[in-house]
Design a protein around this motif. Structure first.
Motif, PDB file in Angstrom:
ATOM      1  N   LEU A   1     -49.066 -17.058   6.997  1.00 19.26           N
ATOM      2  CA  LEU A   1     -47.615 -16.939   7.153  1.00 19.26           C
ATOM      3  C   LEU A   1     -47.019 -16.185   5.967  1.00 19.26           C
ATOM      4  O   LEU A   1     -46.179 -15.298   6.130  1.00 19.26           O
ATOM      5  N   SER A   2     -47.451 -16.578   4.766  1.00 21.46           N
ATOM      6  CA  SER A   2     -46.886 -15.972   3.552  1.00 21.46           C
ATOM      7  C   SER A   2     -47.731 -14.768   3.134  1.00 21.46           C
ATOM      8  O   SER A   2     -48.887 -14.632   3.555  1.00 21.46           O
TER       9      SER A   2
ATOM     10  N   LEU B   1     -45.929 -27.820   8.798  1.00 18.32           N
ATOM     11  CA  LEU B   1     -44.958 -26.717   8.920  1.00 18.32           C
ATOM     12  C   LEU B   1     -43.663 -27.230   9.536  1.00 18.32           C
ATOM     13  O   LEU B   1     -43.673 -28.073  10.425  1.00 18.32           O
TER      14      LEU B   1
ATOM     15  N   SER C   1     -46.721 -13.609  12.081  1.00 20.50           N
ATOM     16  CA  SER C   1     -48.090 -13.201  11.712  1.00 20.50           C
ATOM     17  C   SER C   1     -49.071 -13.565  12.824  1.00 20.50           C
ATOM     18  O   SER C   1     -50.030 -12.836  13.099  1.00 20.50           O
TER      19      SER C   1
ATOM     20  N   GLY D   1     -44.406 -14.551   8.305  1.00 20.89           N
ATOM     21  CA  GLY D   1     -44.017 -15.866   8.804  1.00 20.89           C
ATOM     22  C   GLY D   1     -44.745 -16.172  10.101  1.00 20.89           C
ATOM     23  O   GLY D   1     -45.893 -15.755  10.296  1.00 20.89           O
ATOM     24  N   SER D   2     -44.059 -16.871  11.007  1.00 22.25           N
ATOM     25  CA  SER D   2     -44.729 -17.263  12.258  1.00 22.25           C
ATOM     26  C   SER D   2     -45.135 -16.041  13.076  1.00 22.25           C
ATOM     27  O   SER D   2     -46.069 -16.098  13.873  1.00 22.25           O
TER      28      SER D   2
ATOM     29  N   TYR E   1     -42.701 -20.978   4.008  1.00 19.25           N
ATOM     30  CA  TYR E   1     -43.394 -20.958   5.300  1.00 19.25           C
ATOM     31  C   TYR E   1     -42.465 -20.927   6.520  1.00 19.25           C
ATOM     32  O   TYR E   1     -42.947 -20.864   7.654  1.00 19.25           O
ATOM     33  N   GLY E   2     -41.136 -20.976   6.271  1.00 17.76           N
ATOM     34  CA  GLY E   2     -40.197 -20.940   7.391  1.00 17.76           C
ATOM     35  C   GLY E   2     -39.946 -22.314   7.983  1.00 17.76           C
ATOM     36  O   GLY E   2     -40.525 -23.319   7.538  1.00 17.76           O
ATOM     37  N   SER E   3     -39.095 -22.363   8.996  1.00 15.19           N
ATOM     38  CA  SER E   3     -38.673 -23.661   9.534  1.00 15.19           C
ATOM     39  C   SER E   3     -39.349 -24.003  10.862  1.00 15.19           C
ATOM     40  O   SER E   3     -39.144 -25.072  11.416  1.00 15.19           O
ATOM     41  N   GLU E   4     -40.166 -23.102  11.370  1.00 15.10           N
ATOM     42  CA  GLU E   4     -40.837 -23.394  12.640  1.00 15.10           C
ATOM     43  C   GLU E   4     -42.008 -24.347  12.427  1.00 15.10           C
ATOM     44  O   GLU E   4     -42.697 -24.287  11.406  1.00 15.10           O
TER      45      GLU E   4
END
Ligand code: DQA
Length: 151
Positions: free
Chosen positions: A106-107, A20, A136, A133-134, A28-31
């Motif tokens: 996440l998704s 991730l 969740s 995303g995070s 999945y985002g940038s975190e």
């Protein structure tokens, strides 16, 4: 509350979740997983839990961790990654537990390819949180807390 009296929540992450941050950030985002772990720790502190946060790319390791968690674990939050859609072994391990299990993604797996719409984990889960995303993970922690405070 002293450290020893805190309830422990096991957060299990399956394959590729260690990537991730760089893995398909549009989905999945940038975190990173470390960012998610740190967010969980602060929320858990507020709610009075300790977090045992783990990741493995191995189905057998995940099954082993699920088998070992009886006793000192109050709930499991599980993002089994791709094993969600394939693993009867993880389902069987979860079904031996009598603690709350929250399935996390996440998704929004239901908005994605058809093969992601089926989860082997869900029959053993109290509920599913996906698509935020995070966040969740935080929502899943709140859901576990809600169940545990009623017990
Ligand atoms: C995932 C969704 C799965 O379909 C996928 O294989 C993952 C991540 C999620 O968090 O959105 O690895 O569990």
């Amino acid at each position: 509350m002293t450290e020893g009296s805190k309830k422990n929540i096991l957060v299990l992450n399956g394959p590729n979740l260690n990537m991730l941050g760089t893995r398909e950030p549009d989905i999945y985002g940038s975190e990173t997983l470390d960012d998610i772990n740190n967010n969980m720790i602060s929320r858990a502190e507020t709610l009075g839990y300790t977090i045992d946060f783990r990741q493995s790319n191995s189905e057998s390791e995940l099954v082993g961790w699920i088998q070992q968690c009886q006793g000192d674990t109050s709930a499991i939050l599980l993002n089994a990654g791709a094993f969600t859609h394939t693993s009867v072994a993880i389902l069987d391990a979860l079904q031996t537990l009598d603690i709350p299990v929250i399935e996390v993604h996440l998704s929004n797996i239901f908005r994605r390819e058809k093969f992601r719409h089926h989860s082997y984990v869900s029959p053993a889960a109290n509920g599913i949180i996906c698509g935020f995303g995070s966040n969740s993970y935080i929502l899943a922690l709140d859901a576990a807390h809600n169940i545990l405070s009623k017990n």
